[in-house]
Write a protein that holds these residues in place. Structure first.
Motif, PDB file in Angstrom:
ATOM      1  N   THR A  33       0.826  -1.203   0.000  1.00  0.00           N
ATOM      2  CA  THR A  33       0.000   0.000   0.000  1.00  0.00           C
ATOM      3  C   THR A  33       0.865   1.260   0.000  1.00  0.00           C
ATOM      4  OG1 THR A  33      -1.752  -1.156   1.202  1.00  0.00           O
ATOM      5  CG2 THR A  33      -1.786   1.253   1.244  1.00  0.00           C
ATOM      6  N   MET A  34       0.471   2.219  -0.835  1.00  0.00           N
ATOM      7  CA  MET A  34       1.125   3.516  -0.874  1.00  0.00           C
ATOM      8  C   MET A  34       0.062   4.593  -0.668  1.00  0.00           C
ATOM      9  SD  MET A  34       3.823   3.068  -4.028  1.00  0.00           S
ATOM     10  CE  MET A  34       5.002   4.287  -3.416  1.00  0.00           C
ATOM     11  N   SER A  35       0.433   5.646   0.034  1.00  0.00           N
ATOM     12  CA  SER A  35      -0.547   6.684   0.367  1.00  0.00           C
ATOM     13  C   SER A  35       0.083   8.066   0.322  1.00  0.00           C
ATOM     14  CB  SER A  35      -1.120   6.463   1.775  1.00  0.00           C
ATOM     15  OG  SER A  35      -1.760   5.206   1.898  1.00  0.00           O
ATOM     16  N   TRP A  36      -0.776   9.041   0.101  1.00  0.00           N
ATOM     17  CA  TRP A  36      -0.408  10.449   0.261  1.00  0.00           C
ATOM     18  C   TRP A  36      -1.148  10.994   1.474  1.00  0.00           C
ATOM     19  CZ3 TRP A  36       3.387  12.862  -2.224  1.00  0.00           C
ATOM     20  CH2 TRP A  36       3.819  12.360  -3.458  1.00  0.00           C
ATOM     21  N   TYR A  37      -0.424  11.707   2.317  1.00  0.00           N
ATOM     22  CA  TYR A  37      -0.984  12.423   3.455  1.00  0.00           C
ATOM     23  C   TYR A  37      -0.636  13.901   3.285  1.00  0.00           C
ATOM     24  CZ  TYR A  37      -1.657   8.066   6.128  1.00  0.00           C
ATOM     25  OH  TYR A  37      -2.064   6.828   6.563  1.00  0.00           O
ATOM     26  N   ARG A  38      -1.327  14.734   4.044  1.00  0.00           N
ATOM     27  CA  ARG A  38      -0.959  16.149   4.058  1.00  0.00           C
ATOM     28  C   ARG A  38      -1.185  16.715   5.448  1.00  0.00           C
ATOM     29  NH1 ARG A  38      -5.783  18.722   0.237  1.00  0.00           N
ATOM     30  NH2 ARG A  38      -7.514  18.482   1.739  1.00  0.00           N
ATOM     31  N   GLN A  39      -0.415  17.758   5.738  1.00  0.00           N
ATOM     32  CA  GLN A  39      -0.536  18.433   7.024  1.00  0.00           C
ATOM     33  C   GLN A  39      -0.457  19.929   6.816  1.00  0.00           C
ATOM     34  OE1 GLN A  39       2.228  17.147  10.062  1.00  0.00           O
ATOM     35  NE2 GLN A  39       0.867  17.865  11.671  1.00  0.00           N
ATOM     36  N   ALA A  40      -1.550  20.601   7.130  1.00  0.00           N
ATOM     37  CA  ALA A  40      -1.600  22.051   7.047  1.00  0.00           C
ATOM     38  C   ALA A  40      -1.143  22.640   8.389  1.00  0.00           C
ATOM     39  CB  ALA A  40      -3.017  22.509   6.728  1.00  0.00           C
ATOM     40  N   PRO A  41      -0.695  23.885   8.389  1.00  0.00           N
ATOM     41  CA  PRO A  41      -0.227  24.508   9.636  1.00  0.00           C
ATOM     42  C   PRO A  41      -1.309  24.473  10.725  1.00  0.00           C
ATOM     43  CG  PRO A  41       0.397  25.845   7.769  1.00  0.00           C
ATOM     44  CD  PRO A  41      -0.510  24.772   7.244  1.00  0.00           C
ATOM     45  N   GLY A  42      -0.927  23.998  11.897  1.00  0.00           N
ATOM     46  CA  GLY A  42      -1.861  23.965  13.013  1.00  0.00           C
ATOM     47  C   GLY A  42      -2.881  22.854  12.962  1.00  0.00           C
ATOM     48  N   LYS A  43      -2.768  21.962  11.982  1.00  0.00           N
ATOM     49  CA  LYS A  43      -3.732  20.874  11.838  1.00  0.00           C
ATOM     50  C   LYS A  43      -3.029  19.528  11.900  1.00  0.00           C
ATOM     51  CE  LYS A  43      -7.217  23.374   9.177  1.00  0.00           C
ATOM     52  NZ  LYS A  43      -8.104  23.333   7.980  1.00  0.00           N
ATOM     53  N   TYR A  93       2.798  17.876   1.819  1.00  0.00           N
ATOM     54  CA  TYR A  93       2.313  16.574   1.367  1.00  0.00           C
ATOM     55  C   TYR A  93       3.409  15.525   1.579  1.00  0.00           C
ATOM     56  CZ  TYR A  93      -1.887  18.612  -0.609  1.00  0.00           C
ATOM     57  OH  TYR A  93      -3.097  19.249  -0.747  1.00  0.00           O
ATOM     58  N   TYR A  94       3.007  14.422   2.209  1.00  0.00           N
ATOM     59  CA  TYR A  94       3.938  13.349   2.531  1.00  0.00           C
ATOM     60  C   TYR A  94       3.506  12.059   1.839  1.00  0.00           C
ATOM     61  CZ  TYR A  94       5.237  16.352   6.485  1.00  0.00           C
ATOM     62  OH  TYR A  94       5.653  17.391   7.274  1.00  0.00           O
ATOM     63  N   CYS A  95       4.471  11.277   1.383  1.00  0.00           N
ATOM     64  CA  CYS A  95       4.126   9.946   0.901  1.00  0.00           C
ATOM     65  C   CYS A  95       4.473   8.925   1.979  1.00  0.00           C
ATOM     66  CB  CYS A  95       4.808   9.606  -0.412  1.00  0.00           C
ATOM     67  SG  CYS A  95       6.585   9.485  -0.375  1.00  0.00           S
ATOM     68  N   ASN A  96       3.732   7.843   1.952  1.00  0.00           N
ATOM     69  CA  ASN A  96       3.884   6.775   2.925  1.00  0.00           C
ATOM     70  C   ASN A  96       3.734   5.450   2.188  1.00  0.00           C
ATOM     71  OD1 ASN A  96       2.186   4.761   4.787  1.00  0.00           O
ATOM     72  ND2 ASN A  96       3.632   5.901   6.042  1.00  0.00           N
ATOM     73  N   ALA A  97       4.537   4.471   2.585  1.00  0.00           N
ATOM     74  CA  ALA A  97       4.460   3.186   1.893  1.00  0.00           C
ATOM     75  C   ALA A  97       4.771   2.028   2.825  1.00  0.00           C
ATOM     76  CB  ALA A  97       5.434   3.175   0.724  1.00  0.00           C
TER      77      ALA A  97
END
Length: 122
Positions: A33-43, A93-97
């Motif tokens: 499994t491969m995924s994209w995540y994201r993190q906005a400031p303060g979230k 944006y971060y990738c994860n695998a």
């Protein structure tokens, strides 16, 4: 043993498009499994999209119809095509695998990339 490197982030105007890439390298036996995540400031970090080895995909409701996740198993690379971008898509944006590593694939690891900044602003 394995490394994920994202690229393709940048500054784009609302309504614009970007294509992110995530390349995996190292002693890779198989990538599941491969995924994209994201993190906005303060979230908190949130899941954006997931793709399994067979190609099935899932998306967060906030990006359905605008983002497309894909992968090239021969190149150990995952992509995120982002269209109709909105200011609220601004985030790192971060990738994860999930990766089987080592010569015989006996090492199971969950790996993260270092992140790439996406800024949507006029």
């Amino acid at each position: 043993q394995v490394q994920l490197v994202e690229s393709g982030g940048g500054l784009v105007q609302p309504g614009g498009s970007l294509r992110l890439s995530c390349a995996a390298s190292g002693s890779i036996f198989s990538i599941n499994t491969m995924s994209w995540y994201r993190q906005a400031p303060g979230k908190q970090r949130e899941l954006v999209a997931t793709i399994i080895k067979g190609g099935s995909t899932k998306y967060a409701d906030s990006v359905k119809g605008r983002f497309t996740i894909s992968r090239d198993n021969a190149k150990n690379t995952m992509y995120l095509e982002m269209n109709s971008l909105k200011p609220e898509d601004t985030a790192v944006y971060y990738c994860n695998a999930d990766i089987q590593a080592g010569l015989l694939g006996r090492v199971y690891t969950n790996s993260w990339g270092q992140g790439t900044q996406v800024t949507v602003s006029s």
